[in-house]
Design an enzyme around this catalytic site. Structure first.
Site, PDB file in Angstrom:
ATOM      1  N   ASP A 106       0.829  -1.203   0.000  1.00 18.65           N
ATOM      2  CA  ASP A 106       0.000   0.000   0.000  1.00 18.65           C
ATOM      3  C   ASP A 106       0.863   1.254   0.000  1.00 18.65           C
ATOM      4  O   ASP A 106       2.092   1.197   0.018  1.00 18.65           O
ATOM      5  CB  ASP A 106      -1.078  -0.032   1.099  1.00 18.65           C
ATOM      6  CG  ASP A 106      -0.540  -0.108   2.501  1.00 18.65           C
ATOM      7  OD1 ASP A 106      -0.681  -1.167   3.112  1.00 18.65           O
ATOM      8  OD2 ASP A 106      -0.004   0.882   2.994  1.00 18.65           O
TER       9      ASP A 106
ATOM     10  N   LYS B 103      -3.727   2.819  -0.633  1.00 18.43           N
ATOM     11  CA  LYS B 103      -4.889   3.370   0.052  1.00 18.43           C
ATOM     12  C   LYS B 103      -4.493   4.743   0.536  1.00 18.43           C
ATOM     13  O   LYS B 103      -3.552   4.899   1.279  1.00 18.43           O
ATOM     14  CB  LYS B 103      -5.217   2.509   1.263  1.00 18.43           C
ATOM     15  CG  LYS B 103      -6.323   1.535   1.032  1.00 18.43           C
ATOM     16  CD  LYS B 103      -6.690   0.919   2.344  1.00 18.43           C
ATOM     17  CE  LYS B 103      -6.676  -0.590   2.218  1.00 18.43           C
ATOM     18  NZ  LYS B 103      -6.433  -1.224   3.495  1.00 18.43           N
TER      19      LYS B 103
ATOM     20  N   MET C 115      -4.037   9.205  11.235  1.00 20.49           N
ATOM     21  CA  MET C 115      -4.937   9.683  10.175  1.00 20.49           C
ATOM     22  C   MET C 115      -5.710  10.917  10.604  1.00 20.49           C
ATOM     23  O   MET C 115      -6.905  11.036  10.351  1.00 20.49           O
ATOM     24  CB  MET C 115      -5.925   8.563   9.789  1.00 20.49           C
ATOM     25  CG  MET C 115      -5.237   7.362   9.173  1.00 20.49           C
ATOM     26  SD  MET C 115      -6.335   5.958   8.917  1.00 20.49           S
ATOM     27  CE  MET C 115      -6.335   5.206  10.531  1.00 20.49           C
TER      28      MET C 115
END
Ligand code: SAH
Length: 478
Positions: free
Chosen positions: A250, A272, A385
């Site tokens: 990823d 992602k 995040m």
């Protein structure tokens, strides 16, 4: 070659070490490991040598060396700090044609002792013919990293089945292929990850079927690649990357890490990024299953640790449902890597007794977190995040009672050469991060521990200068 390399069988045989200091003790220890019966000759012993004697592991002759001590010995090592004694040992041993080593004096030796990597029964010996022992030691360190700790167990397992394999595969060629498959395939990995019983079963199974190849579905390794700096990969991650047929990675896995993947391996990007899924999760699951069914060694490479905000669990559930065998290799999660490289301990006896990892990912435009829990004192909160929702998160924390002056930091691309750190307070973090142009991947760390960075920022001035230059550029751009 200047020397003839051999492995000497000294089990239950008398060996003499002349000297009673630390070096002599180390040599005695090595001989003991090989099963020798060791006698130390020295007028006096250092503490650690004394302990060996007390425990009855070696015999002590409390005397200065004399040639009579060589009687019955099969090997002699001189490790005293007296050059005359060392030479006397060498001369006397040579007269009897006894193999003799004098530490650090190659000209007095009839044999030299290599640096070793011990994965008994597999032992790698490295010598430099007495020319550059330090070089041999450096090489040894490299090999230590390359050879799995459980290599010895693998060799022992192979030893236990050696006869059976001989009967099963009469010709040398098919036997060789069989063992190569065992040592390079899933059976070896089972041993390396501590599943010896499973490995034994699998080996028996292949033997019973009488096939040279370990059949069946391939295997998926869910591997944590750490926070971005290739130096922070685990040995096991690196080995599997160099063995994989295909690597599905990823976007957090940087180029520096992908460079370490076996050159012939197929690479599939399953990236992602917030709101921009290169492959939807369902398709990744199907892809992994298909690749494994093709019999491939599949490495699913993820940033950080696969079980921390990595959807690793979901991917494995799908594999489990499909009956595909898998193993998991942990990685250094971003919080741990980033905190180390930013000089911000996550816990500290004076400041934080616990640490909480949360995701700041927006769901339908808002973040739902257990705010009461997050504002409790004496803890550190790490937000993954959280770039997009940072302002919202900090506001809610303050609204729920967190002191606006509590130190806070934002770390972008932590552990890599591009790392940037912004320190502020909960009240000002969102504004400061925006001003510096912080972008994902970045991690917020909130708590008193952030104040420790002033003293613990070991990355130091070079990093600070780089950050300053970038901040300046960002300000001009804004
Ligand atoms: N499984 C990963 C986390 C995946 S979620 C792990 O254990 O680290 C992705 C988030 O991780 C990013 O949005 C960011 O918050 C954080 N992250 C990953 N690598 C990072 C890095 N080098 N520096 C700062 N944050 C990072």
């Amino acid at each position: 070659m200047d020397y003839f390399p051999v492995f000497l069988d000294v089990r239950n045989r008398p060996c003499l070490v002349v000297g009673g200091g630390e070096v002599a003790t180390r040599k005695a220890g090595l001989l003991l490991k090989s099963g020798a019966r060791v006698t130390l000759v020295a007028p006096a012993l250092c503490d650690s040598a004394g302990q060996l004697v007390e425990r009855g592991e070696v015999l002590h002759v409390p005397a200065r060396f004399s040639p009579g001590h060589l009687r019955g010995m099969v090997l002699v090592i001189a490790a005293t700090d007296d050059a005359a004694v060392n030479e006397e040992v060498s001369v006397a041993a040579n007269a009897l044609h006894l193999p003799v080593n004098v530490v650090d004096s190659p000209q007095l030796c009839s044999f030299i002792v290599p640096s070793i990597v011990d994965r008994s029964p597999v032992v790698v010996a490295i010598g430099s013919s007495g020319k550059a022992p330090v070089l041999a030691r450096l090489l040894r360190t490299r090999l230590e990293g390359l050879i799995p700790q459980a290599y010895g167990k693998l060799a022992a397992l192979a030893g236990a089945f050696r006869e059976q394999a001989k009967q099963r595969f009469a010709d040398v060629e098919s036997r060789r292929r069989f063992w190569e498959n065992v040592f390079e395939g899933p059976i070896a990995e089972m041993v390396f990850s501590g599943r010896e019983a499973a490995a034994r079963h699998a080996l028996l199974d292949v033997l019973n079927r009488g096939e040279g190849k370990v059949r069946g579905a391939g295997q998926v390794y869910l591997v944590g690649a750490g926070p971005g700096n290739p130096d922070l990969l685990t040995f096991r991650a690196l080995r599997l990357m160099q063995k994989a047929d295909v690597v599905v990675y990823d976007h957090l896995v940087g180029d520096g890490i992908l460079d370490l993947v076996r050159r012939d391996a197929q690479r599939i990007y399953a990236g992602k990024q917030a709101g921009n899924h290169a492959l939807p999760q369902g398709e990744i699951n199907v892809l992994l299953e298909r690749l494994a069914r093709e019999g491939k060694c599949v490495v699913r490479l993820k940033g950080g640790d696969p079980f921390v905000f990595g959807r690793g669990g979901e991917e494995l559930e799908a594999l489990a449902d499909a009956g595909i065998p898998f193993e998991v290799v942990p990685g250094i999660t971003a919080a741990c890597g980033v905190s180390s490289y930013a000089g911000i301990p996550l816990t500290h006896r004076d400041h934080a007794q616990s640490v909480t990892f949360v995701t700041g990912h927006l769901k339908e435009g808002s973040v739902n977190l257990d705010w009461e829990a997050l504002v409790r004192p004496h803890q550190t909160v790490v937000i993954y995040m959280g770039v997009g929702a940072l302002a919202q998160i900090c506001e809610r924390l303050v609204a729920h009672g967190m002191a606006p002056a509590l130190p806070a930091a934002m770390v972008e691309r932590g552990t890599t050469s591009d790392q940037r750190v912004v320190t502020a307070t909960v009240g000002t973090l969102a504004q400061e991060a925006a001003r510096a142009g912080i972008e994902p991947p970045a991690l917020a760390i909130i708590g008193e521990v952030v104040s420790l960075r002033k003293r613990l920022n070991w990355l130091g001035e070079a990093q600070a200068a780089r950050e300053e230059a970038k901040r300046g550029a960002a300000e001009i751009a804004a």
